[in-house]
Scaffold this motif. Structure first.
Motif, PDB file in Angstrom:
ATOM      1  N   UNK A  55       0.560  -1.809   0.122  1.00 12.39           N
ATOM      2  CA  UNK A  55       0.408   0.305   0.084  1.00 12.39           C
ATOM      3  C   UNK A  55       0.831   1.279   0.285  1.00 12.39           C
ATOM      4  N   UNK A  56       1.702   1.105   0.856  1.00 10.89           N
ATOM      5  CA  UNK A  56       2.976   2.537   0.805  1.00 10.89           C
ATOM      6  C   UNK A  56       3.041   3.365   1.612  1.00 10.89           C
ATOM      7  N   UNK A  57       0.714   2.675   2.548  1.00 12.66           N
ATOM      8  CA  UNK A  57       1.323   4.010   3.485  1.00 12.66           C
ATOM      9  C   UNK A  57       2.157   4.373   4.563  1.00 12.66           C
ATOM     10  N   UNK A  58       2.898   3.746   5.312  1.00 11.10           N
ATOM     11  CA  UNK A  58       3.606   3.630   6.223  1.00 11.10           C
ATOM     12  C   UNK A  58       5.150   3.986   5.656  1.00 11.10           C
ATOM     13  N   UNK A  59       5.453   3.614   4.475  1.00 10.11           N
ATOM     14  CA  UNK A  59       6.716   2.865   3.974  1.00 10.11           C
ATOM     15  C   UNK A  59       7.084   4.975   3.898  1.00 10.11           C
ATOM     16  N   UNK A  60       5.948   4.949   2.391  1.00  9.03           N
ATOM     17  CA  UNK A  60       6.102   5.696   2.153  1.00  9.03           C
ATOM     18  C   UNK A  60       6.632   7.107   2.942  1.00  9.03           C
ATOM     19  N   UNK A  61       5.846   7.308   3.802  1.00  9.31           N
ATOM     20  CA  UNK A  61       5.572   8.585   4.659  1.00  9.31           C
ATOM     21  C   UNK A  61       6.875   8.588   6.055  1.00  9.31           C
ATOM     22  N   UNK A  62       7.207   6.807   5.738  1.00  3.59           N
ATOM     23  CA  UNK A  62       9.154   6.823   6.725  1.00  3.59           C
ATOM     24  C   UNK A  62      10.073   7.072   5.338  1.00  3.59           C
ATOM     25  N   UNK A  63      10.190   6.640   4.379  1.00  7.69           N
ATOM     26  CA  UNK A  63      10.791   7.344   3.457  1.00  7.69           C
ATOM     27  C   UNK A  63      11.005   8.196   3.204  1.00  7.69           C
ATOM     28  N   UNK A  64      10.099   9.655   3.489  1.00  7.18           N
ATOM     29  CA  UNK A  64      10.083  11.000   2.905  1.00  7.18           C
ATOM     30  C   UNK A  64      11.058  11.554   4.400  1.00  7.18           C
TER      31      UNK A  64
END
Lengths: 316, 197
Positions: free
Chosen positions: A30-39
């Motif tokens: 989904x990316x909803x947690x990983x992208x948040x953390x990558x930013x």
């Protein structure tokens, strides 16, 4: 955000192999947690393996009378499934109490299990955090800890696992299916998936490098009255201070798992044996080894009272 | 992170699906095709580009707003393949071949979508920054209720769904309005729901 290359493999085993080849690769669903953390550069993978489209997005009945939920089934789809609503209501309720409509449309079953803690010190890259940077120290222990863990924690970390879904799956005796880079598969009881922090809080699960969750299986319906009660600072769209997932049978026996208090959904066998005697006895067994801070000690009586309300609701 | 999307001149990845490990710091671009408001668009994008940045910075569809950029405020809500999502928390490259509807695709100044019309009629905004996200979310919320998807405040999980003020408030909790226009937003969405029957 750090630069990364991207691939979309054709099968789960291929995805696992790709992840084992590159120590800095991450799966993205989904990316909803990983992208948040990558930013925030808390996560900085140099390679992303997109596991959407691997055919892991169906919910199928099992031969044992349960349900096999594909790892990529979205939270909305799972919560709205008629079989889940009818036979595993505690799971629908837990999912619907978490996140927002937009996030549930994207967040996946496996991603929900593997989401990282929302401890504010894990998110604040200017502060020491043993989970984010092993050996740097824990800012939460002497800091603002009202939201954080009271049991199963250690001197290195008092972060909680933030999922609602996982708490319901724990009380339902779910198991996790995985595939490894050598194409072998294994089944892990949900209660064994997450590790307690000890002195290595950066190691959060028992999954090996490249091991990919392919499904979560629920056993045949447990019946009883199924309740998920979440207590939080806002009426909606907030993480739990505490939550109670319970399955209560007519004779007063049952199962209970607690969210918002520990690094994993918290379930204690002895507490369930005490359940017919009431919330006080059960809570006392749940928190026999609790080590709250002065800011979050309120969670212990809050769990006891919420459990009392849940048991009263189940009786009515 | 705000630098994402500024690297269109770099060499493209040969085939977006190919494995191509890179050394730290070396940007990678890829080709992304999707339908946006009914029009097929193809872009060469840094893999880091979110769907939100692709819409705003590359397609110049600035109706969709960047609020928190972390999935907390809902200002970036768009509708992808019929579902509302936070466009800030998905990579453009993960959205090959999808159909995106933004506020620009719902209606125009001369031909407002019924939800846009209702927001005007009920004064469902003040500064207007969260409004495109609120409207995209509201349109999708009514579809979700029609499709029988339950919410946290649905009393009976097995009974048919119905629109109510409580349902609208709960389902829109992922869209924050710091002007506090919530009561008028609920009135607007209720109005449209009533007219849809």
């Amino acid at each position: 955000m750090r630069a990364f290359s991207y691939e979309k493999p054709a099968s789960p085993a291929e995805a696992a192999t790709a992840a084992s080849r590159n120590p800095e690769a991450k799966f993205i669903a989904g990316g909803t947690n990983l992208l948040d953390l990558m930013k925030l550069e808390i996560e900085a993978p140099t390679h992303l393996i997109d596991v959407n489209g691997l055919g892991l997005d169906t919910i199928e009945p099992t031969q044992e009378g349960g349900l096999r939920i594909g790892a990529l089934v979205r939270n909305t789809t799972l919560a709205a499934d008629q079989r889940v609503r009818r036979d595993y209501a505690v799971l629908s309720r837990a999912l619907l109490s978490g996140a927002s409509g937009q996030l549930r449309n994207r967040a996946t079953t496996a991603g929900n299990l593997l989401q990282r803690t929302r401890c504010p010190y894990f998110y604040d890259t200017a502060q020491p955090c043993n989970k984010r940077q092993p050996g740097s120290g824990c800012s939460a222990l002497g800091g603002f800890s009202r939201q954080l863990g009271v049991v199963g924690t250690s001197d290195a970390c008092i972060a909680t696992h933030p999922s609602d879904m996982a708490v319901a799956m724990r009380v339902l005796d779910a198991t996790v299916e995985t595939v490894k880079p050598d194409a072998s598969t294994r089944t892990i009881p949900l209660g064994d998936l997450h590790r307690l922090p000890g002195d290595s809080p950066h190691l959060e699960t028992v999954l090996e490098k490249g091991e990919l969750i392919t499904a979560v299986t629920l056993p045949k319906p447990a019946g009883g009255t199924q309740i998920y009660r979440k207590v939080r600072d806002r009426a909606s769209y907030a993480f739990a201070l505490i939550s109670v997932a319970a399955i209560v049978q007519r004779d007063g026996s049952g199962r209970v798992a607690i969210g918002g208090v520990a690094p994993k959904p918290w379930r204690v066998e002895k507490a369930e044996a005490e359940l017919p005697r009431g919330a006080k006895a059960a809570a006392s067994a749940l928190f026999a080894d609790a080590r709250p801070t002065h800011e979050n000690a309120f969670k212990l009586p809050l769990v006891e009272r919420t459990l009392d309300a849940v048991l009263a609701q189940a009786r009515s | 992170m705000v630098a994402a999307g500024a690297c269109a001149a770099l060499p493209a990845m040969p085939g977006a699906a190919r494995a191509q490990p890179v050394s730290r710091g070396e940007p990678v671009t890829a080709s992304v095709s999707m339908s946006v408001n009914g029009e097929n668009r193809t872009l060469q994008l840094d893999t880091r580009t979110t769907l939100l940045d692709a819409l705003r910075e590359h397609l110049h569809l600035t109706g969709t707003k960047k609020g928190c950029d972390h999935g907390q405020c809902g200002a970036c809500t768009v509708i992808v393949d019929g579902q509302r999502i936070n466009s800030c928390l998905t990579l453009a490259i993960m959205n090959q071949g999808v159909q995106v509807t933004t506020i620009e695709g719902l209606g125009t100044v001369d031909d407002l979508h019924p939800m846009q019309e209702a927001f005007v009629k009920h004064d469902g905004f003040q500064c207007g920054y969260c409004t495109p996200g609120q409207i995209c979310s509201s349109v999708a919320v009514l579809d979700e209720i029609k499709a029988g998807i339950p919410s946290h405040v649905t009393a009976d999980l097995t009974a048919p769904m119905a629109v109510s003020e409580a349902e609208i408030r709960e389902r829109l909790s992922g869209n924050i309005c710091r002007c506090g226009a919530y009561s008028n937003i609920v009135a607007a969405v209720s109005d449209v729901a009533g007219r849809q029957g």
